[in-house]
Write a protein that holds these residues in place. Sequence first.
Motif, mmCIF file in Angstrom:
data_model
loop_
_atom_site.group_PDB
_atom_site.id
_atom_site.type_symbol
_atom_site.label_atom_id
_atom_site.label_comp_id
_atom_site.label_asym_id
_atom_site.label_seq_id
_atom_site.Cartn_x
_atom_site.Cartn_y
_atom_site.Cartn_z
ATOM 1 N N LEU A 5 -7.526 33.058 15.092
ATOM 2 C CA LEU A 5 -6.642 33.493 16.166
ATOM 3 C C LEU A 5 -5.351 33.943 15.476
ATOM 4 O O LEU A 5 -4.350 33.235 15.458
ATOM 5 C CB LEU A 5 -6.412 32.351 17.150
ATOM 6 N N LEU A 6 -5.429 35.133 14.860
ATOM 7 C CA LEU A 6 -4.359 35.609 13.994
ATOM 8 C C LEU A 6 -3.970 37.048 14.320
ATOM 9 O O LEU A 6 -4.835 37.889 14.560
ATOM 10 C CB LEU A 6 -4.809 35.567 12.527
ATOM 11 N N THR A 52 -19.708 32.665 8.644
ATOM 12 C CA THR A 52 -19.483 33.768 9.571
ATOM 13 C C THR A 52 -18.042 33.707 10.062
ATOM 14 O O THR A 52 -17.557 32.636 10.424
ATOM 15 C CB THR A 52 -20.438 33.677 10.772
ATOM 16 N N LEU A 53 -17.371 34.855 10.075
ATOM 17 C CA LEU A 53 -16.006 34.929 10.590
ATOM 18 C C LEU A 53 -16.043 35.495 11.999
ATOM 19 O O LEU A 53 -16.719 36.489 12.269
ATOM 20 C CB LEU A 53 -15.147 35.818 9.698
ATOM 21 N N ALA A 54 -15.284 34.859 12.908
ATOM 22 C CA ALA A 54 -15.230 35.291 14.311
ATOM 23 C C ALA A 54 -13.769 35.493 14.713
ATOM 24 O O ALA A 54 -13.131 34.563 15.227
ATOM 25 C CB ALA A 54 -15.910 34.281 15.222
ATOM 26 N N PRO A 55 -13.200 36.680 14.470
ATOM 27 C CA PRO A 55 -11.808 36.934 14.855
ATOM 28 C C PRO A 55 -11.686 37.046 16.374
ATOM 29 O O PRO A 55 -12.436 37.788 17.018
ATOM 30 C CB PRO A 55 -11.494 38.280 14.174
ATOM 31 N N LEU A 56 -10.734 36.315 16.952
ATOM 32 C CA LEU A 56 -10.529 36.287 18.394
ATOM 33 C C LEU A 56 -9.241 37.023 18.761
ATOM 34 O O LEU A 56 -8.275 37.044 17.995
ATOM 35 C CB LEU A 56 -10.473 34.845 18.899
ATOM 36 N N ASN A 57 -9.232 37.570 19.947
ATOM 37 C CA ASN A 57 -8.127 38.390 20.448
ATOM 38 C C ASN A 57 -6.938 37.513 20.827
ATOM 39 O O ASN A 57 -7.022 36.700 21.760
ATOM 40 C CB ASN A 57 -8.623 39.185 21.661
ATOM 41 N N ALA A 59 -17.852 27.521 17.055
ATOM 42 C CA ALA A 59 -16.974 27.495 15.884
ATOM 43 C C ALA A 59 -16.885 26.101 15.274
ATOM 44 O O ALA A 59 -16.801 25.088 15.989
ATOM 45 C CB ALA A 59 -15.581 27.981 16.267
ATOM 46 N N ASP A 60 -16.892 26.047 13.931
ATOM 47 C CA ASP A 60 -16.685 24.797 13.203
ATOM 48 C C ASP A 60 -15.213 24.584 12.868
ATOM 49 O O ASP A 60 -14.794 23.461 12.572
ATOM 50 C CB ASP A 60 -17.495 24.823 11.899
ATOM 51 N N LEU A 61 -14.432 25.675 12.896
ATOM 52 C CA LEU A 61 -13.019 25.612 12.544
ATOM 53 C C LEU A 61 -12.325 26.794 13.197
ATOM 54 O O LEU A 61 -12.895 27.883 13.290
ATOM 55 C CB LEU A 61 -12.849 25.690 11.019
ATOM 56 N N LEU A 62 -11.089 26.574 13.656
ATOM 57 C CA LEU A 62 -10.276 27.654 14.216
ATOM 58 C C LEU A 62 -8.994 27.755 13.401
ATOM 59 O O LEU A 62 -8.225 26.795 13.305
ATOM 60 C CB LEU A 62 -9.949 27.388 15.680
ATOM 61 N N VAL A 63 -8.765 28.927 12.786
ATOM 62 C CA VAL A 63 -7.582 29.168 11.980
ATOM 63 C C VAL A 63 -6.573 29.944 12.822
ATOM 64 O O VAL A 63 -6.897 30.994 13.378
ATOM 65 C CB VAL A 63 -7.919 29.971 10.707
ATOM 66 N N CYS A 64 -5.353 29.422 12.916
ATOM 67 C CA CYS A 64 -4.325 30.048 13.746
ATOM 68 C C CYS A 64 -3.098 30.375 12.905
ATOM 69 O O CYS A 64 -3.017 30.024 11.722
ATOM 70 C CB CYS A 64 -3.934 29.130 14.898
#
Length: 499
Positions: free
Chosen positions: A65-66, A85-90, A107-112
Motif C-alpha cells: 500500500l505504497l 507474489t507482489l500485490a500492489p494495492l490502490n 496476503a501474508d504481509l502488507l507493506v505500507c
Amino acid sequence: MRDPLDWPTADLVTHRVDATPERTAMVTAETGEAWTYRDLDRAVAAVAADLDRRTNGTDATVATLLPTRPAVGVLLFAAMRRGATLAPLNVELDAEALRGQVAAVDADLLVCGASTRALAEETATCPVVSVADLPVQSDGAEGEREPGVTPTELTRDRTQLVLFTSGTTSEPKGVRLTVGNLVASAVASAFRLGVTPGDRWLVCLPTYHMGGLAPFVRCTLYGSAVVVQRSFDAAATQRALADHGVTGVSLVPTMLSRLLDAGWEPHDALRFVLLGGGPASEGLVERCRERGVPVCPTYGMTETASQIATARPETAFEHRGTVGQPLVFTDVTVVADGEPCDPGERGEIVVDGPTVTPGYLNGDGDSFGDFGFQTGDLGYRDADGRLWVEGRVDDRIVTGGENVAASTVVDAIRAVRGVEDAAVVGLPDEEWGQRVAALVVGDATPDAVRSHCADALAAYEVPKTVRIADALPRTPSGTVDREAVRSRLSGDNADDVSG
C-alpha cells in the motif's frame, strides 16, 4: 539442464547485475539520488532476506500500500528473488474495498508507507510493516545485514504480480500476471519503441497499476534506468524531464494536456511519450505534432501486462485516432457474432499471445474465448492492420428500441467549438428505457452541444441530458470512471442540464 528458452531463471536484477553492475538502475527525480545495478542488487538481497523472515517461505504473497517510490522497484525484485507474489494495492481506495482485496490475494504481509500506515492497519488481516523498517537503501552499504537469500529458480508460468483492474464498469478483478507475461511485454515494447543504453524512463504514474510498474521491469531487462517521480505535477515533471535527460515517459492524456498547457517543449533527447490509459483525442495529437512531442498513443490493459498496440509518432500524426499495429507476439482479432471481422468492420477486440494473463484470481473464465482474451472493447482494424478503439461493448445504449454507440456521440460532441472532452452514458428512463446523457468539458453550453448533435446525429442519438463540468472523473490509471459520470448526471446531481 533447463531449456534455454525457459528464461529468466532468476529475478531480473540477478541477471542484470552480472552483465552491467555499474550502469544506473534508478534515479529519484526529486533529489537526483542514483542507484547503480550493484546498489539495487544489494538492496534487493537485503529486502528479500527480510521478507523471508517475516513470511512463511516461497510462494508467499506480499501486498503493498505504497505511493510511487523507488522502494516499489526494490520490493518487486525482492519478491521475485524469493519466489513471492507482489500485490500492489490502490492507495486511493477506502478501507472496505482494500479489505476485500487483501482477503482476495490472501496476503501474508502488507507493506505500507508513512502516509498509508493508518489505512493499512485498518485494512489488514495479516502483519503490517512500514517500508521504512525494511532495509531499502540506495548506497549499497550492507553493514551487519545478512547476505540475503539465494535467488529462487523461476519458471515463466510463476505468478509474479496480482493487480486489480480499475473497475470503471464493474467490480475490480484480481489479474494474475506471470514472469513470462512481464518479460514478453518488455521485449515486445522494446521492438516497438526501441532501446538505447542511455535510456531513462520517467515514472510519474501510480505504481499500483501496470503503467507505473512496467518501466521497472523493462529498464532492468534492458539495462537502462528508471527515473521515479513521487507524483505528477506539470511544473515539476517538466523539470524532471529536462534535468535527468529523460528519453521516455509514460503519461495519460490529462497529464500530457497539462504539460502542454503549461508551455512544455520537449528537449532533444526525448524519444517517446507513451500515451495510454484512455483515448488520445485528435486535438491532443495535433498539439503534439505542432510542439514536436514524439507521442506514441497506446492501447493496453492490465490483463495483457500493458501494451497491446502502439502507434509510433509518424503513424499517430498521419492517421489520427489509431493506436497503431499490435506489438510483436500479440495477436489481435476483431470479432462479431463469433467470427473474425474483415478490415473496417467493427466488433469486439480479442487479444492472444504470451502477454495475456492466465486468468483472474476468482477463476472467472468468461472473458476467454476461441480467439483469446475478450477485452470488452469495440473497434476495427484497417486494411494495413492499424487498430482503432471505439468504446466499450457495454457502452451501447438502448433507447426506445434503438442502439446508440456512446463513442459515436462522443465524437460528435468533441467537434463542437470549445469542447475539450466528453463522456457519454445511458441513464435509466421510464419512457425510453435509457436516455443518452453527456458530461462535457470545455467552453460550451448544453444547448450548443444538443444543437450540434441534432445536426450531426440521428434524433435518438442526441443527448437528452447534458452537463458541463471542469473535468471528467477518472480512475488513478487515467481511464474515465463511468460510474462516477453516471452519478454526476443522475438525479439531483444533474444540474446545468438541458433536456
